[in-house]
Design a protein around this motif. Structure first.
Motif, PDB file in Angstrom:
ATOM      1  N   TYR A 132      11.610  59.793  23.741  1.00  8.89           N
ATOM      2  CA  TYR A 132      10.450  59.360  23.723  1.00  8.89           C
ATOM      3  C   TYR A 132       8.456  60.228  23.772  1.00  8.89           C
ATOM      4  O   TYR A 132       8.701  61.289  24.035  1.00  8.89           O
ATOM      5  CB  TYR A 132      10.128  58.824  25.114  1.00  8.89           C
ATOM      6  N   THR A 190      -0.381  53.543  21.769  1.00 10.27           N
ATOM      7  CA  THR A 190      -0.898  52.704  22.471  1.00 10.27           C
ATOM      8  C   THR A 190      -2.284  52.020  22.058  1.00 10.27           C
ATOM      9  O   THR A 190      -3.790  53.130  22.561  1.00 10.27           O
ATOM     10  CB  THR A 190      -0.887  53.544  23.867  1.00 10.27           C
ATOM     11  N   GLN A 203       2.000  53.103  30.189  1.00 12.34           N
ATOM     12  CA  GLN A 203       2.498  54.918  29.281  1.00 12.34           C
ATOM     13  C   GLN A 203       3.722  55.052  30.185  1.00 12.34           C
ATOM     14  O   GLN A 203       4.794  56.048  29.344  1.00 12.34           O
ATOM     15  CB  GLN A 203       1.619  55.985  29.132  1.00 12.34           C
ATOM     16  N   ILE A 262      10.999  63.356  27.162  1.00 12.89           N
ATOM     17  CA  ILE A 262       9.470  63.046  26.189  1.00 12.89           C
ATOM     18  C   ILE A 262       9.269  64.867  26.078  1.00 12.89           C
ATOM     19  O   ILE A 262       8.638  65.410  26.747  1.00 12.89           O
ATOM     20  CB  ILE A 262       8.704  62.704  27.723  1.00 12.89           C
ATOM     21  N   PRO A 263       9.072  64.974  24.439  1.00 11.35           N
ATOM     22  CA  PRO A 263       7.510  66.118  23.908  1.00 11.35           C
ATOM     23  C   PRO A 263       6.916  65.361  23.453  1.00 11.35           C
ATOM     24  O   PRO A 263       6.188  63.869  23.568  1.00 11.35           O
ATOM     25  CB  PRO A 263       8.974  66.259  23.306  1.00 11.35           C
ATOM     26  N   CYS A 264       5.939  66.590  24.822  1.00 11.65           N
ATOM     27  CA  CYS A 264       4.592  65.992  23.983  1.00 11.65           C
ATOM     28  C   CYS A 264       3.496  67.241  24.483  1.00 11.65           C
ATOM     29  O   CYS A 264       4.008  67.643  24.806  1.00 11.65           O
ATOM     30  CB  CYS A 264       4.562  64.895  25.416  1.00 11.65           C
ATOM     31  N   GLN A 298      -0.772  65.622  28.327  1.00 11.77           N
ATOM     32  CA  GLN A 298       0.186  64.413  29.163  1.00 11.77           C
ATOM     33  C   GLN A 298       0.698  63.798  30.557  1.00 11.77           C
ATOM     34  O   GLN A 298       1.316  63.042  30.723  1.00 11.77           O
ATOM     35  CB  GLN A 298       0.672  63.572  27.707  1.00 11.77           C
TER      36      GLN A 298
HETATM   37  N1  TRP Z   1      -1.222  58.471  25.576  1.00  4.45           N
HETATM   38  C1  TRP Z   1      -1.129  59.233  24.630  1.00  4.45           C
HETATM   39  C2  TRP Z   1      -3.020  59.731  23.215  1.00  4.45           C
HETATM   40  O1  TRP Z   1      -3.073  59.077  23.913  1.00  4.45           O
HETATM   41  C3  TRP Z   1       0.271  58.729  23.445  1.00  4.45           C
HETATM   42  C4  TRP Z   1       1.018  58.280  24.270  1.00  4.45           C
HETATM   43  C5  TRP Z   1       1.593  57.259  25.112  1.00  4.45           C
HETATM   44  C6  TRP Z   1       2.358  59.356  24.442  1.00  4.45           C
HETATM   45  N2  TRP Z   1       3.310  57.454  25.464  1.00  4.45           N
HETATM   46  C7  TRP Z   1       3.052  58.793  24.867  1.00  4.45           C
HETATM   47  C8  TRP Z   1       2.443  60.490  24.071  1.00  4.45           C
HETATM   48  C9  TRP Z   1       4.831  59.896  25.162  1.00  4.45           C
HETATM   49  C10 TRP Z   1       3.126  61.334  24.348  1.00  4.45           C
HETATM   50  C11 TRP Z   1       4.692  61.252  24.650  1.00  4.45           C
HETATM   51  O2  TRP Z   1      -2.286  60.433  22.666  1.00  4.45           O
END
Ligand code: TRP
Length: 411
Positions: free
Chosen positions: A93, A130, A218, A241-243, A247
């Motif tokens: 995700y 989002t 989220q 979740i890669p982010c 976040q």
């Molecule tokens: N809030 C993140 C942004 O502004 C967008 C996002 C929603 C997100 N779900 C995520 C980023 C899950 C990483 C993983 O860019």
């Protein structure tokens, strides 16, 4: 302290670096102190042992973004590998906040890496856009953010995702036809107090209730029960979740509520930030065209921006550079090479010869310009081939190519 006058990372933290979903900044030219961040956030550093385990489990070398410590921090990645080694399912995700049409190279990093994860582990991927969040935070209308979500989806698709394995959704669109999405949100909302989100996100009494309740939206895609179309009602499929590390507050909250919902905590892989051309004090900003390389930039713009704006760690004069050498730690062009140059050997050669003063800033920049022109050029071509119809296919709620037999406990 952030602009809202509160320290959203952890009350009482005296660090200078500011890292939260809305602001990233530091006074250090080397950028954010990521080791300190790991301690502050309570995550785990990605070490050689983990990297070797990933290579052993997948039978291939890890992506250079992982090998070079750009994805540097994790939560529960061992759990995901346990599951994978037992040939049990998990899913990916990630997401994007569609606040502008112009996406820059920094925005693509998580997607480039996620594409590698999808190819390597062969698992479903859900991507949240989002548009609701950006409506709440920015001076944009619902129609505008919804349109931006659709346009940004094209750039995401251009990264090469497989339509049979990937579901992309806009919050505004999907929420209106997914009872499971709203139900998951309600279950999360019931378990998080105002006091808690104030502590985690730094909300104040004058923030709108839209903002205050958004974190649940989220959080929801971290739970497989939100996607009955994909997981045939299974509620026990773990999520990775890669982010980017900014976040993490959302997912600290998610992991806190998960056990109380009878759900699994999502695992995470966190990346560092892609530095602005002007230096690593901040991340790139879509609103300042000269701080970033955009995926729409022409070859000429790329060349000019790198030559003119990329902060140099080289000597002020040729003589000084030759005598003292360049500083790779603060040199933005060198930093960019670590993100985009695939050849480890050449990168190491550049590092050594730049540090010794043998390689001049101009030559270093030239090598980066060529790589970026190629990458952006290829992206531009793939992006041009993405039609509205293709986007609609990715965004259609549907079963993906994977089958999910009922959980054993239910048999
Ligand atoms: N809030 C993140 C942004 O502004 C967008 C996002 C929603 C997100 N779900 C995520 C980023 C899950 C990483 C993983 O860019």
């Amino acid at each position: 302290m952030n602009k809202n006058g509160s320290n959203v990372d952890q009350p009482g933290a005296d660090e200078e670096d500011i890292v939260n979903p809305w602001e990233v900044s530091t006074h250090s030219a080397k950028g954010v102190d990521y080791d300190k961040l790991i301690t502050r956030f309570g995550s785990t550093k990605i070490d050689d042992v983990l990297i070797q385990r990933i290579e052993k489990a997948t039978g291939k070398p890890v992506h250079h973004l992982l090998r070079r410590g750009i994805f540097f921090s994790q939560r529960d990645m061992e759990m995901i590998l346990d599951v994978y080694e037992k040939k049990q399912p998990f899913y990916l995700y990630t997401g994007r906040g569609p606040s502008s049409e112009a996406m820059h190279m920094g925005h693509l990093i998580p997607f480039i890496f996620t594409k590698w994860l999808q190819d390597t582990f062969d698992v479903p991927l859900v991507i949240q856009l989002t548009d609701d969040e950006k409506f709440l935070w920015k001076d944009l209308t619902l129609d505008e953010t919804n349109h931006l979500a659709f346009e940004n989806a094209k750039d995401i698709i251009a990264c090469g995702f497989d339509v049979e394995k990937t579901f992309i959704f806009s919050d505004l669109d999907f929420l209106t036809n997914s009872p499971a999405f709203y139900r998951t949100i309600c279950r999360i909302q019931k378990l998080v107090t105002y006091n808690q989100v104030k502590g985690i996100f730094g909300f104040s009494d004058s923030d709108s209730i839209g903002k205050i309740s958004f974190p649940a939206i989220q959080a929801a895609p971290s739970f497989s029960c939100m996607f009955p179309e994909i997981f045939s009602g299974r509620t026990d499929i773990p999520c990775l979740i890669p982010c980017a590390i900014d976040q993490d507050p959302y997912f600290r909250m998610t992991r806190d509520v998960a056990p109380r919902m009878g759900c699994l905590k999502p695992a995470l892989l966190h990346s560092t930030f892609f530095p602005a051309l002007q230096g690593a004090q901040t991340k790139m900003s879509a609103s300042d065209p000269n701080s970033s390389i955009f995926v729409t930039d022409t070859d000429k713009q790329i060349k000019e921006k790198i030559n003119k704006y990329a902060f140099s760690g080289g000597g002020a004069t040729v003589e000084e550079h030759k005598a003292k050498g360049g500083n790779c730690e603060i040199d933005v062009s060198y930093q960019y090479l670590t993100f985009f140059m695939e050849d480890d050997k050449r990168l190491e050669e550049i590092r050594k010869t730049y540090a010794s003063g043998e390689l001049m800033t101009g030559s270093l920049k030239m090598e980066l310009i060529e790589i970026l022109q190629k990458l952006v050029g290829e992206h531009r071509e793939r992006r041009a081939e993405v039609t509205d119809d293709m986007v609609r296919q990715f965004m259609k709620p549907r079963k993906l190519k994977y089958d999910y037999p009922p959980a054993e406990s239910k048999k």
